[in-house]
Design an enzyme around this catalytic site. Sequence first.
Site, mmCIF file in Angstrom:
data_model
loop_
_atom_site.group_PDB
_atom_site.id
_atom_site.type_symbol
_atom_site.label_atom_id
_atom_site.label_comp_id
_atom_site.label_asym_id
_atom_site.label_seq_id
_atom_site.Cartn_x
_atom_site.Cartn_y
_atom_site.Cartn_z
ATOM 1 N N THR A 49 -4.702 12.805 6.843
ATOM 2 C CA THR A 49 -3.283 12.867 7.217
ATOM 3 C C THR A 49 -3.056 13.976 8.239
ATOM 4 O OG1 THR A 49 -2.811 12.151 4.967
ATOM 5 C CG2 THR A 49 -0.936 12.842 6.283
ATOM 6 N N SER A 95 -7.227 5.362 4.294
ATOM 7 C CA SER A 95 -7.190 4.607 3.030
ATOM 8 C C SER A 95 -7.612 3.167 3.282
ATOM 9 C CB SER A 95 -5.769 4.599 2.448
ATOM 10 O OG SER A 95 -5.555 5.720 1.632
ATOM 11 N N ASN A 98 -2.424 19.890 1.053
ATOM 12 C CA ASN A 98 -3.589 19.279 1.718
ATOM 13 C C ASN A 98 -3.355 19.041 3.205
ATOM 14 O OD1 ASN A 98 -5.970 17.762 2.151
ATOM 15 N ND2 ASN A 98 -4.866 15.892 1.695
ATOM 16 N N LYS A 110 5.089 2.046 -3.064
ATOM 17 C CA LYS A 110 5.077 3.464 -3.477
ATOM 18 C C LYS A 110 5.285 3.545 -4.969
ATOM 19 C CE LYS A 110 4.856 7.512 -1.335
ATOM 20 N NZ LYS A 110 4.231 7.723 -0.005
ATOM 21 N N LYS A 123 0.862 -1.198 0.000
ATOM 22 C CA LYS A 123 0.000 0.000 0.000
ATOM 23 C C LYS A 123 0.884 1.228 0.000
ATOM 24 C CE LYS A 123 -4.038 2.005 0.602
ATOM 25 N NZ LYS A 123 -3.713 2.849 -0.568
ATOM 26 N N LYS A 179 5.198 2.084 8.268
ATOM 27 C CA LYS A 179 4.015 2.866 8.671
ATOM 28 C C LYS A 179 2.805 1.937 8.830
ATOM 29 C CE LYS A 179 3.765 6.706 6.301
ATOM 30 N NZ LYS A 179 3.357 7.671 5.239
HETATM 31 N N1 GLU Z 1 0.851 8.902 0.354
HETATM 32 C C1 GLU Z 1 0.362 8.748 1.694
HETATM 33 C C2 GLU Z 1 1.474 8.340 2.624
HETATM 34 O O1 GLU Z 1 2.630 8.577 2.357
HETATM 35 C C3 GLU Z 1 -0.875 7.866 1.770
HETATM 36 C C4 GLU Z 1 -0.700 6.461 1.325
HETATM 37 C C5 GLU Z 1 -1.983 5.673 1.228
HETATM 38 O O2 GLU Z 1 -3.029 6.187 1.590
HETATM 39 O O3 GLU Z 1 -1.907 4.529 0.786
HETATM 40 O O4 GLU Z 1 1.240 7.837 3.702
#
Ligand code: GLU
Length: 424
Positions: A198, A358, A228, A114, A78, A102
């Site tokens: 976030t 998410s 954001n 990513k 993810k 994370k």
């Molecule tokens: N890009 C965000 C992060 O770095 C969200 C990733 C997601 O929701 O999968 O955590």
Amino acid sequence: MLKSVSPSVVAGYPMLNSALAQLDSAAEIYPVAPDVLDMLRQPQEMLHARLTIRMDDGARRSFPAWRCRYDDSRGPTKGGIRFHPAVCADEVQTLAFWMTFKCAVLDLPYGGGKGGVQVDARALSKTELERLSRAYVRAFARMIGPDRDIPAPDIATDSTIMGWMVDEYSTIVGAPSPAVITGKPIALGGSLGREDATGRGGFYVLADLAEALELPAGARVAVQGFGNMGQHFAQLMEHAGHRIVAVSDSRGAIYCASGLSVEALIAAKREGSVSVLAGRGGIEAIAPESLIGVPCDVLAPAALEGMVHSANAGKVQARIVLELANGPVTPDADMMLRERGITVIPDILANAGGVTVSYFEWVQNRQGLRWPLEDVRARLKQKVTHETQAICKLATERHVSLRRAAYAHGLCRLALAVGARGAI
Ligand code: GLU
């Protein structure tokens, strides 16, 4: 023109190498088998593609793009897709490594991934951006999937782009497939509460640690980066009675000791930059790089990696640094801040609210349900508070930084999953 400076090199080291140092440091707190550590030192799967699209003037243009599935021991990978001129393979891998931890820290049933495209999205028209987003999905369709790898927004990508992407994927597989991407428009199965998740997650983490860190009422807050998450975080902090004293974006920075109105800041950002407020009611224009050193209680870097580094860490006046961005404090700077008694709340906890909601979106898509906003927020709060308390306890008991404790907390869950999968 692409920018020549890549964030992939932090203080002379490739980013992934400095990120991997966290692994060894976490393993000193939570010892794991050397073969597990070895495994986590390299990404499981990495794909590079050239995206060629037709520009509005009829010419073809190609952009390098990547997707990394760093580790799927705990579940489908993810992580977001970033559009930025400095995106490179090393950066994508590092961000995917951070996502792995994370998701483990928040106990989401996911591994880390990513993606990125090396592009200045601001220089593209809306139709070019849509073509590029669809080209990304076509190139990586074999890698992503609701049970395999689930993208989401990141820097310069948003719900509109996620909408185009989910549409492209659904066309490829021949059926609507909302759970393949999160951060979608509500109309396509996006979750209420994803947009501010976030910033809200960072706000909850800070609130949970407020007592332990002796955060004063009416604290002075500086926010670096006003996208954001910076905007939502600032809004929540203002509502909680704190004062936003400095804000920067890619075009400028401002400072006002008595506090800035977040509503005015958001309106100014819509006009182009927060810096248009300079000169009004005691608001001073400052150099964007000096925001790091303004007098404040909380510094929240919410832009790119490596913004607090060894050359400016000595200037930080805040007592708390809340890492809303991914990797905003370099390892050298982290050590310097710690020596000066400044607490850094690490990214893998501070900005995990986004991926947590998410996950809620993905769960709703798979169940065909829509949760009310209050449910999403209550579940986010509950999850963030639970993990923050566990990390804080570990840090206190072992006399280590919150970052080391967070990595150890995540490593423990990763190692259990790897072990449970067997060895043959
Ligand atoms: N890009 C965000 C992060 O770095 C969200 C990733 C997601 O929701 O999968 O955590």
